[in-house]
Design an enzyme around this catalytic site. Structure first.
Site, PDB file in Angstrom:
ATOM      1  N   GLU A  35      18.407 -17.078  -7.291  1.00  0.00           N
ATOM      2  CA  GLU A  35      17.914 -15.762  -7.687  1.00  0.00           C
ATOM      3  C   GLU A  35      17.345 -15.809  -9.113  1.00  0.00           C
ATOM      4  OE1 GLU A  35      16.990 -13.276  -6.353  1.00  0.00           O
ATOM      5  OE2 GLU A  35      17.067 -11.638  -7.795  1.00  0.00           O
ATOM      6  N   LYS A  83      13.474 -14.712 -10.146  1.00  0.00           N
ATOM      7  CA  LYS A  83      13.177 -13.651 -11.130  1.00  0.00           C
ATOM      8  C   LYS A  83      12.183 -14.154 -12.160  1.00  0.00           C
ATOM      9  CE  LYS A  83      14.151 -10.811  -9.630  1.00  0.00           C
ATOM     10  NZ  LYS A  83      14.804 -10.507  -8.410  1.00  0.00           N
ATOM     11  N   TRP A 118      -2.594  -2.820  -1.714  1.00  0.00           N
ATOM     12  CA  TRP A 118      -2.201  -4.220  -1.860  1.00  0.00           C
ATOM     13  C   TRP A 118      -3.025  -4.956  -0.810  1.00  0.00           C
ATOM     14  CZ3 TRP A 118       0.119  -8.020   1.212  1.00  0.00           C
ATOM     15  CH2 TRP A 118       0.598  -9.145   0.524  1.00  0.00           C
ATOM     16  N   CYS A 147       0.837  -1.196   0.000  1.00  0.00           N
ATOM     17  CA  CYS A 147       0.000   0.000   0.000  1.00  0.00           C
ATOM     18  C   CYS A 147       0.876   1.252   0.000  1.00  0.00           C
ATOM     19  CB  CYS A 147      -0.949   0.087   1.181  1.00  0.00           C
ATOM     20  SG  CYS A 147      -2.104  -1.266   1.294  1.00  0.00           S
ATOM     21  N   ARG A 184       3.988  -0.176  -4.832  1.00  0.00           N
ATOM     22  CA  ARG A 184       3.746  -0.706  -3.486  1.00  0.00           C
ATOM     23  C   ARG A 184       2.460  -1.525  -3.408  1.00  0.00           C
ATOM     24  NH1 ARG A 184       6.777   1.905   0.494  1.00  0.00           N
ATOM     25  NH2 ARG A 184       5.280   1.268   2.057  1.00  0.00           N
ATOM     26  N   GLU A 221       8.550 -14.756 -10.641  1.00  0.00           N
ATOM     27  CA  GLU A 221       7.718 -13.639 -10.198  1.00  0.00           C
ATOM     28  C   GLU A 221       7.216 -12.764 -11.333  1.00  0.00           C
ATOM     29  OE1 GLU A 221       9.697 -10.854  -7.551  1.00  0.00           O
ATOM     30  OE2 GLU A 221      11.595 -11.145  -8.562  1.00  0.00           O
ATOM     31  N   ASN A 263      -1.918   1.934   5.750  1.00  0.00           N
ATOM     32  CA  ASN A 263      -0.973   0.926   5.255  1.00  0.00           C
ATOM     33  C   ASN A 263      -0.618   0.041   6.441  1.00  0.00           C
ATOM     34  OD1 ASN A 263       1.229  -0.430   4.136  1.00  0.00           O
ATOM     35  ND2 ASN A 263       2.624   1.294   4.398  1.00  0.00           N
ATOM     36  N   GLY A 264      -0.641  -1.282   6.255  1.00  0.00           N
ATOM     37  CA  GLY A 264      -0.299  -2.173   7.367  1.00  0.00           C
ATOM     38  C   GLY A 264      -1.526  -2.963   7.815  1.00  0.00           C
ATOM     39  N   HIS A 301      19.202 -36.903  -6.832  1.00  0.00           N
ATOM     40  CA  HIS A 301      18.575 -37.459  -5.624  1.00  0.00           C
ATOM     41  C   HIS A 301      17.061 -37.298  -5.662  1.00  0.00           C
ATOM     42  CE1 HIS A 301      22.436 -38.334  -3.879  1.00  0.00           C
ATOM     43  NE2 HIS A 301      22.843 -37.130  -4.240  1.00  0.00           N
ATOM     44  N   LYS A 348       6.113  -4.154  -3.839  1.00  0.00           N
ATOM     45  CA  LYS A 348       7.545  -3.943  -3.707  1.00  0.00           C
ATOM     46  C   LYS A 348       8.033  -4.065  -2.271  1.00  0.00           C
ATOM     47  CE  LYS A 348      11.546  -2.523  -5.345  1.00  0.00           C
ATOM     48  NZ  LYS A 348      12.271  -3.575  -6.061  1.00  0.00           N
TER      49      LYS A 348
HETATM   50  C1  F6R Z   1      12.117 -10.119  -5.572  1.00  0.00           C
HETATM   51  C2  F6R Z   1      12.024  -9.109  -4.539  1.00  0.00           C
HETATM   52  C3  F6R Z   1      11.704  -9.551  -3.156  1.00  0.00           C
HETATM   53  C4  F6R Z   1      12.471  -8.694  -2.148  1.00  0.00           C
HETATM   54  C5  F6R Z   1      12.019  -9.036  -0.724  1.00  0.00           C
HETATM   55  C6  F6R Z   1      12.813  -8.264   0.316  1.00  0.00           C
HETATM   56  O1  F6R Z   1      12.501  -9.574  -6.790  1.00  0.00           O
HETATM   57  O2  F6R Z   1      12.184  -7.945  -4.783  1.00  0.00           O
HETATM   58  O3  F6R Z   1      11.944 -10.894  -2.972  1.00  0.00           O
HETATM   59  O4  F6R Z   1      13.836  -8.941  -2.308  1.00  0.00           O
HETATM   60  O5  F6R Z   1      10.670  -8.721  -0.579  1.00  0.00           O
HETATM   61  O6  F6R Z   1      12.667  -6.895   0.164  1.00  0.00           O
HETATM   62  P1  F6R Z   1      13.697  -5.882   0.778  1.00  0.00           P
HETATM   63  O7  F6R Z   1      15.003  -6.085   0.104  1.00  0.00           O
HETATM   64  O8  F6R Z   1      13.104  -4.535   0.510  1.00  0.00           O
HETATM   65  O9  F6R Z   1      13.788  -6.187   2.239  1.00  0.00           O
END
Ligand code: F6R
Length: 604
Positions: free
Chosen positions: A478, A482, A75, A2, A28, A485, A101-102, A501, A599
């Site tokens: 990683e 990517k 969100w 949010c 967000r 998501e 927010n929250g 295994h 985000k």
């Molecule tokens: C994936 C991504 C998330 C963040 C995770 C932690 O691309 O962006 O997995 O890495 O939510 O977020 P931060 O780094 O802001 O604590």
């Protein structure tokens, strides 16, 4: 999780800022949005499910020239993304509006109580208890006092803004864990979840602390701390500018953020290397303390956790200091055993991830020394840790993290080298080698054709495997995140030697496998694993260090122009990110705003 914005000025029009601010905070959360304006005649509000484009169509129903208003992009946590559940939420009389927010954890019991007293609710959200509570506490007459009374009833981690048509020149901002920052202009104040919302208007920012309640008018900001005492918070100048937070000609923020990495790496390394040595103070640390670090505990989430795994390998191998890496949401409930010589280190782009913050609070509570590796300047994590090192990646807007990840890796490499030197294991060759990375990175991101080809094929597949050993396995993790998501293709990362295994059973004719192979010492081993999947019909795409790929029996080969494994992780991340990006584009997905994600994860 949010985004919230507020605007209060002597005169003028809140609406353009509110909508523009929401656009900048849309990363967000983007399942519904709304705006409310406070006029002496009442609150005017418009809200809609869906993205901001849908709200935009309703804006001409709002009055113009109103200088006080709040906005929200959501969100969803409590209640589906519908028009009714979109913020702002109002009291029964339509006098008080709030955005939030929250999570308000005790909203069920408050809702029952308020309904029992005759309040009528219009949504399924936890948020809506706030305006009704404010109404119950006389917010139509004295909003500040009502907020103070209501506050003592709310449980959870949240931030909210409240305004009333009876005081249309005042916004109350409350911060309990979720971030809030006030921007200072001439005869105007802006309020937002993060500074990118108002960077186009002002770079003067005042970050609220946990527990703060701010009474914001065009001319003044009065802040009450958690004990109700009036207090000062510094106004700082933000180093980022608005151009950095814009797309700059790219179709997506993600592509822009991938392509600008070589330059950003330059920013990240600047001033941190001198004469083959790491300038420890530039990492936010003190040189004389480094020899005392006996163990490191890293906590982080998602991509930042994956950077932590790379960091573990770098620090253990270069400095011979044991490192544990934990997913923050697990660590906080693990009753961790931390020895006195442990440095607890959080890694986070936003500095606002709820689980990561909770881990650091736990570490501080146990008297541990804490260090945060953060991108967002002024974030909660940066302010609440003993020491902080910044990644200097600039604003990262796309939900999928790219440049924050590679700069986290660079700072972890610097840290590993500084710790190594403190233990008599200096590697000036690697310290100097780091300075070459921006130029090598530039070469890699220019060579796109091959990756687009691979992506076009991968886009047709329902699943994909990523394999590697050592640091390459951390990179594989990683790579798979990517692709998952943003392209919604099912992906799994496996330690290459572990496939046989069990998971090898899933390999069949045409299954795509991305193999990462940047370390000469492991090349022979990973090659055997490549042969194993090839023998079962897999299509293998390999990302390899210089000189390692010549004989590989693979379908596509991408070569990283370095043979130094300790400097390879950030470089090898580039093709992984580009592969994910182009695959998602091929599948027509909303790259910057993938479904169900946001985000900054400020809820547990
Ligand atoms: C994936 C991504 C998330 C963040 C995770 C932690 O691309 O962006 O997995 O890495 O939510 O977020 P931060 O780094 O802001 O604590």
């Amino acid at each position: 999780m949010c985004g919230i914005v507020g605007f209060v000025a002597d005169s003028g029009d809140a609406l353009p800022f509110l909508f523009d601010g929401l656009k900048r905070l849309e990363y967000r959360g983007y399942d519904s949005a709304g705006i409310a304006l406070a006029t002496p005649e009442g609150i005017a509000t418009q809200k809609s499910q869906g993205k901001l484009a849908q709200l935009q169509e309703l804006l001409d129903r709002l009055p113009r020239g109103v200088p006080c208003g709040i906005g929200h992009t959501r969100w969803a946590t409590h209640g589906r993304p519908t028009d009714e559940n979109a913020h702002p939420h109002m009291d029964c009389q339509g006098i008080i509006a709030t955005v939030h927010n929250g999570i308000i954890e005790n909203f069920q019991e408050l809702k029952q109580e308020l309904m029992g007293a005759g309040h009528v609710f219009a949504s399924d959200t936890d948020t809506e208890v706030v305006p009704h509570l404010l109404e119950a506490y006389g917010g139509d007459k004295d909003l500040v006092r009502a907020v103070q009374s209501a506050e003592s009833r709310l449980k959870g981690a949240y931030a909210f803004l409240a305004m009333s048509s009876r005081q249309p020149d005042t916004i109350i901002a409350v911060r309990r864990s979720s971030p809030l920052v006030i921007g200072w202009g001439e005869g105007v104040h802006y309020i937002a979840s993060d500074v990118s919302a108002f960077l186009a208007n002002t770079r003067q920012a005042q970050f609220l602390e946990n527990g703060d309640l701010a009474v914001v008018t065009p001319q003044s900001v009065t802040i009450h701390d958690g004990q109700g005492q009036i207090t000062e918070r510094p106004v700082t100048t933000i180093g980022w500018n608005i151009r950095q937070a814009e797309r700059g000609g790219y179709t997506h923020f993600m592509l822009k953020e991938i392509m600008e990495q070589p330059d950003v790496w330059g920013d990240c390394l600047r001033g941190r290397v001198q004469n083959g040595r790491v300038v420890v103070e530039e990492l936010g640390l003190v040189s004389r303390q480094l020899p005392k670090v006996g163990r490191i505990q890293i906590v982080a989430a998602g991509t930042a956790y994956h950077a932590g795994l790379v960091g573990k390998s770098l620090i253990e191998r270069l400095a011979r200091i044991p490192v544990d890496v934990a997913v923050a949401s697990e660590f906080r409930y693990q009753e961790p055993v931390l020895t006195d010589d442990t440095l607890v280190m959080a890694i986070s782009q936003s500095g606002e991830t709820a689980d990561t913050l909770a881990c650091m609070a736990l570490a501080r509570h146990q008297g541990m020394s804490t260090y945060a590796l953060v991108n967002q300047v002024g974030s909660t994590l940066a302010r609440e840790s003993d020491r902080v090192g910044y990644t200097h990646a600039g604003p990262e807007i796309a939900v999928a993290s790219t440049k924050a990840y590679t700069t986290q890796i660079l700072v972890l490499t610097l840290l590993a080298l500084a710790l190594a030197e403190a233990r008599g294991r200096a590697r000036p060759d690697l310290v100097e080698g780091l300075l070459m990375l921006p130029a090598i990175g530039q070469e890699i991101v220019q060579d796109l054709e091959h990756i687009q080809d691979m992506a076009a094929q991968l886009a047709q597949s329902p699943h994909v495997f990523y394999i590697g050993r050592g640091m390459d396995y951390a990179l594989a993790m990683e790579g798979q995140l990517k692709i998952k998501e943003i392209s919604y293709i099912h992906a799994e990362a496996y330690a290459a030697g572990e496939m046989k295994h069990g998971t090898l059973a899933l390999i069949e004719e045409g299954t795509p496998v991305v193999a990462i192979l940047t370390e000469e010492r492991l090349a022979g081993k990973t090659l055997s694993n490549i042969l194993e999947v090839k023998a079962r019909g897999a299509r293998v795409w390999a990302i390899v260090g210089k000189t390692l790929g010549r004989e590989l029996p693979v379908d596509h080969l991408l070569s990283i122009p370095t043979r130094e494994p300790f400097l390879s992780p950030a470089l090898a991340a580039l093709p992984l990110q580009l592969l994910a990006y182009w695959t998602a584009v091929n599948r027509g997905q909303d790259v910057d705003q993938p479904r169900n994600l946001a985000k900054s994860v400020t809820v547990e």
